[in-house]
Design a protein around this motif. Structure first.
Motif, PDB file in Angstrom:
ATOM      1  N   PRO A 238      41.745  38.527  46.722  1.00 23.95           N
ATOM      2  CA  PRO A 238      41.308  38.452  47.839  1.00 23.95           C
ATOM      3  C   PRO A 238      40.962  36.882  48.356  1.00 23.95           C
ATOM      4  CG  PRO A 238      39.403  38.867  46.092  1.00 23.95           C
ATOM      5  CD  PRO A 238      40.908  38.985  45.317  1.00 23.95           C
TER       6      PRO A 238
ATOM      7  N   ARG B 173      43.777  43.014  47.605  1.00 22.20           N
ATOM      8  CA  ARG B 173      42.705  43.568  46.774  1.00 22.20           C
ATOM      9  C   ARG B 173      42.784  43.296  45.408  1.00 22.20           C
ATOM     10  NH1 ARG B 173      41.603  50.105  47.694  1.00 22.20           N
ATOM     11  NH2 ARG B 173      41.014  49.913  49.779  1.00 22.20           N
TER      12      ARG B 173
ATOM     13  N   ARG C 173      31.862  36.833  49.526  1.00 17.39           N
ATOM     14  CA  ARG C 173      32.664  37.797  48.261  1.00 17.39           C
ATOM     15  C   ARG C 173      33.874  37.645  47.774  1.00 17.39           C
ATOM     16  NH1 ARG C 173      31.493  43.801  49.157  1.00 17.39           N
ATOM     17  NH2 ARG C 173      33.318  43.410  49.972  1.00 17.39           N
ATOM     18  N   SER C 174      34.815  37.523  49.087  1.00 13.67           N
ATOM     19  CA  SER C 174      36.205  37.652  49.090  1.00 13.67           C
ATOM     20  C   SER C 174      36.880  36.520  48.293  1.00 13.67           C
ATOM     21  CB  SER C 174      36.952  37.922  50.305  1.00 13.67           C
ATOM     22  OG  SER C 174      36.811  37.118  51.273  1.00 13.67           O
TER      23      SER C 174
ATOM     24  N   GLU D 177      33.204  43.737  44.704  1.00 16.25           N
ATOM     25  CA  GLU D 177      34.925  43.500  44.735  1.00 16.25           C
ATOM     26  C   GLU D 177      35.461  44.610  44.036  1.00 16.25           C
ATOM     27  OE1 GLU D 177      37.105  41.136  46.220  1.00 16.25           O
ATOM     28  OE2 GLU D 177      35.470  41.171  47.371  1.00 16.25           O
TER      29      GLU D 177
ATOM     30  N   SER E 194      38.194  36.892  42.954  1.00 18.78           N
ATOM     31  CA  SER E 194      38.483  38.603  42.482  1.00 18.78           C
ATOM     32  C   SER E 194      37.220  39.118  41.654  1.00 18.78           C
ATOM     33  CB  SER E 194      39.794  38.477  41.610  1.00 18.78           C
ATOM     34  OG  SER E 194      39.376  38.033  40.506  1.00 18.78           O
ATOM     35  N   CYS E 195      37.232  40.370  41.517  1.00 21.51           N
ATOM     36  CA  CYS E 195      36.415  40.905  40.928  1.00 21.51           C
ATOM     37  C   CYS E 195      36.294  40.343  39.197  1.00 21.51           C
ATOM     38  CB  CYS E 195      36.574  42.435  40.587  1.00 21.51           C
ATOM     39  SG  CYS E 195      35.427  43.341  39.511  1.00 21.51           S
TER      40      CYS E 195
END
Length: 286
Positions: free
Chosen positions: A122, A119, A158-159, A217, A162-163
């Protein structure tokens, strides 16, 4: 004159947005955590206590890594968890803890901490590979319901980052879009104005895409509906009652999705779509 006034207003809005983003970033910044190479200092309430806190965290980190190298996996787990108890966390810390749990035969806890590490990072292939190895040791073999291919493609894209990384890219795309829009407004040559116009559209689409990835994310990182079975085996009930009918049995390391909670019980769904109730104490949320 009207064009110049519009440009001034636009620049003012950009400066305001940048200031607000900086303030939000500062407010949302977590305490310092162990990095991939070393342990960073813990945030301290007073400057005079900062060196002691830093030395303590660094000492624990070094002791934990030394214990792991010396195959003292149980000792390494205790030291890594001590760091977590001090509100220090990072992908590297969760990854090292997961490795120690895996080496110590704690498959469920290893899977849990690998998921926690993913998380935060990612796009890390090492974490993803080790997670697959740990999941291969789990007893349950559940056939997952295939997802729509476009959903899988978006999730995979998207992975990659990271955010935080997607958020930075979205800000860069926004600044680029505004810069190109200014070029469209101010350029005298027709070729430059065309470049500014089409560039603004392209940068705008990129901004929307990266922002949606960052939001996705973030939602996944904060999701508290994913959990891992921690008990060696547990019966899934038809209702939140110990006397209820057993539907099926799950074993340590199985990933479940929590749909509702009720007085010490959780209604869960597994990858093949089956549902039932588990005691909350038998699982741990990611």
């Amino acid at each position: 004159m009207k064009r110049l006034l519009f440009v001034m207003i636009l620049l003012g809005s950009l400066a305001s947005a940048s200031a607000q983003d900086s303030a939000a970033t500062a407010a949302a910044a977590p305490a310092a955590v162990p990095s991939a190479d070393s342990t960073a200092s813990a945030a301290a309430p007073a400057a005079s206590t900062a060196p002691d806190a830093q030395n303590s965290a660094e000492t624990l980190w070094d002791r934990a890594n030394t214990a792991y190298i010396n195959a003292d996996y149980h000792g390494a787990i205790g030291l890594y968890e001590e760091l977590l108890s001090r509100n220090l966390s990072s992908a590297k810390l969760y990854y090292n803890l997961a490795n120690a749990c895996f080496k110590d035969g704690l498959t469920g806890r290893a899977i849990l901490y690998y998921h926690k590490a993913l998380r935060l990072a990612p796009g890390n292939d090492d974490i993803r590979y080790n997670l697959s190895v740990a999941e291969a040791r789990a007893k349950d073999r559940i056939e997952a319901i295939p997802a729509f291919f476009l959903t899988e493609w978006v999730r995979a894209a998207r992975s990659v980052m990271s955010c935080t990384a997607w958020s930075i890219f979205s800000l860069v795309a926004l600044v680029l879009a505004l810069g190109l829009f200014l070029l469209y407004l101010l350029a005298q040559r027709l070729a430059l104005r065309k470049a500014g116009f089409y560039g603004t559209i392209l940068a705008g689409v990129l901004f929307v895409l990266t922002t949606s990835f960052a939001a996705g994310e973030r939602r996944e990182m904060l999701d508290d509906t994913q959990a891992v079975v921690m008990a060696a085996s547990t019966a899934v009930k038809s209702s939140p009652d110990k006397a209820a009918t057993d539907l099926f049995v799950l074993h340590e390391g199985t990933l479940v999705t929590i749909s509702s909670r009720l007085e010490g019980w959780c209604e869960i769904t597994i990858a093949d779509g089956k549902k039932g109730w588990l005691e909350a104490k038998t699982i741990e949320t990611i």
